[in-house]
Enzyme design. Structure first.
Site, PDB file in Angstrom:
ATOM      1  N   LYS A  77      64.429  -3.501  72.434  1.00 28.88           N
ATOM      2  CA  LYS A  77      65.607  -4.357  72.628  1.00 28.88           C
ATOM      3  C   LYS A  77      65.164  -5.800  72.912  1.00 28.88           C
ATOM      4  CE  LYS A  77      68.619  -1.202  71.936  1.00 28.88           C
ATOM      5  NZ  LYS A  77      67.761  -0.032  71.962  1.00 28.88           N
TER       6      LYS A  77
HETATM    7  C1  LIG Z   1      73.865  -0.622  69.299  1.00 30.06           C
HETATM    8  C2  LIG Z   1      73.241   0.218  70.370  1.00 30.06           C
HETATM    9  N1  LIG Z   1      74.003   0.662  71.394  1.00 30.06           N
HETATM   10  C3  LIG Z   1      73.492   1.393  72.393  1.00 30.06           C
HETATM   11  C4  LIG Z   1      72.159   1.740  72.412  1.00 30.06           C
HETATM   12  C5  LIG Z   1      71.647   2.606  73.526  1.00 30.06           C
HETATM   13  O1  LIG Z   1      70.737   1.943  74.340  1.00 30.06           O
HETATM   14  P1  LIG Z   1      69.584   2.790  75.083  1.00 30.06           P
HETATM   15  O2  LIG Z   1      68.477   2.968  74.100  1.00 30.06           O
HETATM   16  O3  LIG Z   1      69.189   1.914  76.243  1.00 30.06           O
HETATM   17  O4  LIG Z   1      70.179   4.060  75.520  1.00 30.06           O
HETATM   18  C6  LIG Z   1      71.324   1.302  71.378  1.00 30.06           C
HETATM   19  C7  LIG Z   1      69.893   1.625  71.347  1.00 30.06           C
HETATM   20  O5  LIG Z   1      69.425   2.656  71.125  1.00 30.06           O
HETATM   21  C8  LIG Z   1      71.872   0.522  70.324  1.00 30.06           C
HETATM   22  O6  LIG Z   1      71.113   0.090  69.316  1.00 30.06           O
END
Ligand SMILES: Cc1ncc(COP(=O)(O)O)c(C=O)c1O
Length: 342
Positions: free
Chosen positions: A135
């Site tokens: 991220k």
């Molecule tokens: C658009 C989007 N929303 C939510 C998430 C969820 O985040 P996390 O990986 O911290 O659970 C991600 C990543 O996987 C994502 O790309």
């Protein structure tokens, strides 16, 4: 964090997926549908399933691959929708003002998924961010955050947060096992094997890998101090692709962004061949995302014309700060040469 992102409340949790899960549990709108764009990560959609919701989908725009407003309007006319999840995919900004307006007119809650950007809209009812692997504000420990101005929701979030378990110690192992299974299923081309259904089953049985709380992560506070540099450096890399990728071979996105997560475009030639040849040169390249309606709608037939085009043609390239600009320029030359041949 709430000062920085201009929201009254901020609630930290174990992952971005958990952030969405907690909001949905706190809202308690399981008797209505939740709408996602068909082009997004699967994890946020699974958060809805884990929280007892039935996800439905709307098409995306070919300009920037985010939620298409007309498609959303049609969905809102047709179904009893409780929550709409505009998602800034690849960093491209969705039209939050218009999306929120049509959603609010129908009495829906607007949950902004800002996991792939770092600016939050004033029009959402709640927003989530992620600090997980790859991220923009990536940290080793990861985590997710919920931002809202809604005091009542914040109170309910705290109650839901107390009900979930703490991040398992072997989370990396759990995730590696999950990933192995995911790619094993996706690569299976056997006749009669339903990859979509198998992936759906895998996801539904993987709640423990995605939903957990965690202690606060001070690394994030350090990271956000560099936010301006991160934005500048990522976008500088994005501009290199914009300038040097062969224009005649790609359809470039028209959208606005504050910061890019990946540089993404639609390839006019044979996408699978391009991925294969570029990977042979050890250059990172991906084709996120497969359109999600395949996984969740089962036999229900629904056409998502733009999403179909995006899933067949999308290509993503890396803009991470640790990639030297010179290396990116060399990669672009190689990619252009490959695109001219395949
Ligand atoms: C658009 C989007 N929303 C939510 C998430 C969820 O985040 P996390 O990986 O911290 O659970 C991600 C990543 O996987 C994502 O790309």
């Amino acid at each position: 964090m709430s000062n920085l992102f201009n929201k009254k409340y901020c609630c930290f949790t174990g992952s971005g997926t958990t952030a969405i899960y907690l909001i949905l549990k706190a809202l308690n709108l399981q008797n209505k549908k939740i709408v996602y764009p068909t082009i997004t990560c699967m994890a946020p959609v699974n958060a809805a399933v884990y929280a007892g919701y039935e996800p439905i989908f709307c098409d995306v725009s070919l300009n920037n691959y985010t939620m298409d407003l007309n498609s959303l309007k049609n969905i809102l006319d047709e179904y009893d929708v409780g929550v709409v999840v505009p998602t800034h995919v690849y960093g491209h900004k969705c039209n939050m003002k218009e999306i929120s307006k049509v959603a609010h007119e129908k009495g829906c809650f607007v949950l902004e998924d800002a996991a792939q950007t770092i600016s939050l809209s004033e029009f959402s009812d709640a927003s989530i961010m992620s600090f997980g692997h790859t991220k923009i504000l990536e940290t080793e420990q990861g985590g997710g955050a919920i931002f809202t101005d809604d005091e009542r929701l914040y109170g309910n979030l705290k109650i839901e947060k107390a009900l979930i378990k703490i991040k398992p110690k072997n989370i990396n192992e759990l995730f590696d096992t999950y990933r192995e299974k995911y790619y094993y299923i996706m690569k299976n081309k056997q006749e009669g094997f339903n990859n979509y259904k198998e992936i759906y089953n895998l996801q539904i049985n993987s709640k423990d890998t995605f939903i957990y709380d965690a202690d606060e992560n001070n690394e994030i506070l350090e990271k956000v101090k560099d936010i301006d540099v991160i934005i500048k450096e990522r976008n500088k890399r994005g501009k290199l692709y914009e300038k040097y990728l062969d224009n005649s071979l790609v359809d470039k996105a028209q959208g606005m962004y504050d910061v890019l997560w990946r540089y993404s475009f639609l390839y006019k030639g044979n996408r699978e061949k391009l991925l294969e040849k570029v990977r042979e040169k050890n250059i990172d390249i991906s084709s996120w995302y497969p359109a999600l309606y395949h996984f969740y709608l089962g036999e229900k037939k629904q056409e998502f014309l733009n999403s179909k085009i995006v899933e067949e043609k999308i290509v993503n390239l890396w803009v991470n700060v640790n990639r030297a600009e010179e290396k990116i320029k060399q990669d672009i030359q190689i990619i252009n040469e490959i695109m001219r041949k395949v």
